[in-house]
Design a protein around this motif. Sequence first.
Motif, PDB file in Angstrom:
ATOM      1  N   ILE A   3      60.072  41.554  36.360  1.00  0.00           N
ATOM      2  CA  ILE A   3      58.971  40.089  35.786  1.00  0.00           C
ATOM      3  C   ILE A   3      58.117  40.556  36.506  1.00  0.00           C
ATOM      4  O   ILE A   3      57.910  41.778  36.860  1.00  0.00           O
ATOM      5  N   VAL A   4      57.335  39.770  36.090  1.00  0.00           N
ATOM      6  CA  VAL A   4      55.811  39.913  35.913  1.00  0.00           C
ATOM      7  C   VAL A   4      55.957  39.272  37.359  1.00  0.00           C
ATOM      8  O   VAL A   4      55.822  37.458  37.288  1.00  0.00           O
ATOM      9  N   VAL A   5      54.317  40.342  37.611  1.00  0.00           N
ATOM     10  CA  VAL A   5      54.561  39.893  39.656  1.00  0.00           C
ATOM     11  C   VAL A   5      52.861  38.965  39.650  1.00  0.00           C
ATOM     12  O   VAL A   5      52.796  38.812  38.854  1.00  0.00           O
ATOM     13  N   PRO A   6      53.494  38.022  40.426  1.00  0.00           N
ATOM     14  CA  PRO A   6      52.098  37.158  40.273  1.00  0.00           C
ATOM     15  C   PRO A   6      50.377  37.871  40.619  1.00  0.00           C
ATOM     16  O   PRO A   6      50.396  38.249  40.538  1.00  0.00           O
ATOM     17  N   PRO A   7      50.008  36.811  39.567  1.00  0.00           N
ATOM     18  CA  PRO A   7      48.147  38.010  39.770  1.00  0.00           C
ATOM     19  C   PRO A   7      47.681  37.565  40.851  1.00  0.00           C
ATOM     20  O   PRO A   7      48.106  36.431  41.393  1.00  0.00           O
TER      21      PRO A   7
END
Length: 453
Positions: A3-7
Amino acid sequence: MKIVVPPPLEPNPFQKVASDSPDQLLGYLDFHTPLDKKGRYQPFDELRHRVPQGLDAAVAWSFVRNARNRQQSYLISLGEPENHCSFMLTPSIQKAISETDRNTTSAYLEWIGSKIDEKAQLKYLLSDLIEDESISSSQLEGAATTTRVAKEMLKRNRKPRDASEKMILGNYRMMQFAWEKRHEPLSIDLILDLHKIGVEGIDDDEYKPGVFRRAADNVHVVDPEGEIVHTPPPANNLKNRMRDIVSWANYDHENADEKSYLHPLIKAIVLHFCIGYEHPFRDGNGRVARALFYWYLFRSDFSAFRFIAISVLLKKAPIQYGKSYLYSETDQMDLTYFIEYQSKIVVRAIEKFKKAYKDAALEIERFNRWLWDSGLYKKLNDKQRTVFQVAKSGDVQEFTIRNVEHNLGCSYNTAAAVLNGLVKQKLFYREKNGREWVYFMKGKDKIIESWRK
């Protein structure tokens, strides 16, 4: 399961946009809401694809997170260093609470019984449903045994033949234990006993039944490709952290003030998450987590969950199940993702349970009319009617003397007479499977044809 981790969040997204791109403020303000226009509580991994061209996804995310933080409620602290977990009450979660309150209490089960005249058939179906969670929970963890073979093993009380069948039998015993201990408060010993009952005899060197993991165990959670997706908090001080979870579970959130109130369904789901996150054992954590989910609902008098299998549905989308953990863990321990996902599963599982008994009631009505009109009714005894009705409903495809003995609570000889009587009446046929006869209902057309001759 990447998954793309929140910035990183902008401390003041309003000020940043007003300063850097004031003409885009209205566009960003569309994201200053916890839910999107379709009522979804989206993680950054999904929301980034829905940010209009020209807007910065990281800034839009800061607006979303700002709105959510204002509506978060504290739940529990986990891990070391300590992480504060929170959630927001969404429409999906509220729907699951409503369905649980309306359709899963002990009183509701009694009401179902009053609506179905054929109590024996209802008992037979419930006996079958009670096995589904144990089987599917084990299959979710890798058990290769088919559902049909697993049910046959449980109904015949046959010894497991391999590790997969041992997993299923252990899970079945663990769920039975959770039901038996539903009136007791949670304790470290109860958690350890659940694990021991669930995994003992599978591979004791691997599982270490009834023993918390140690630092030397080096436990990780991996995805189907073998990539590490979760490293549990350190084993040091694990027992103290588990004691904190136990204290939280035993605290009466239902009689507390409004700020601390938690519905039992939410607590059960959070308890599920806690075990998955802390991962207190070398292996078998998922099974224990789901068993504790059920134990808490049993304890809160939602008895119908004994016949409602969430793992049947979790097994169909294991990636989404895993992602619901990761979304929560990587986004400020916001458990809304996990609670929402589990809530949707609960609603679907309750619907499946309701459909099972409604179909049973309708089938009884239609079948009894056919029995009467055909003259067959007088030729069958009560037990034969029960087995035939269950077979005709399609919920059970095949029968053995042992499983009829188990489900009807009668002797072996009586069960044999029931099945052989149905063969004699041209309703069933039988085939040899090893040393055992397996009985099947004939197709409806063949039954009618047999009775016309």
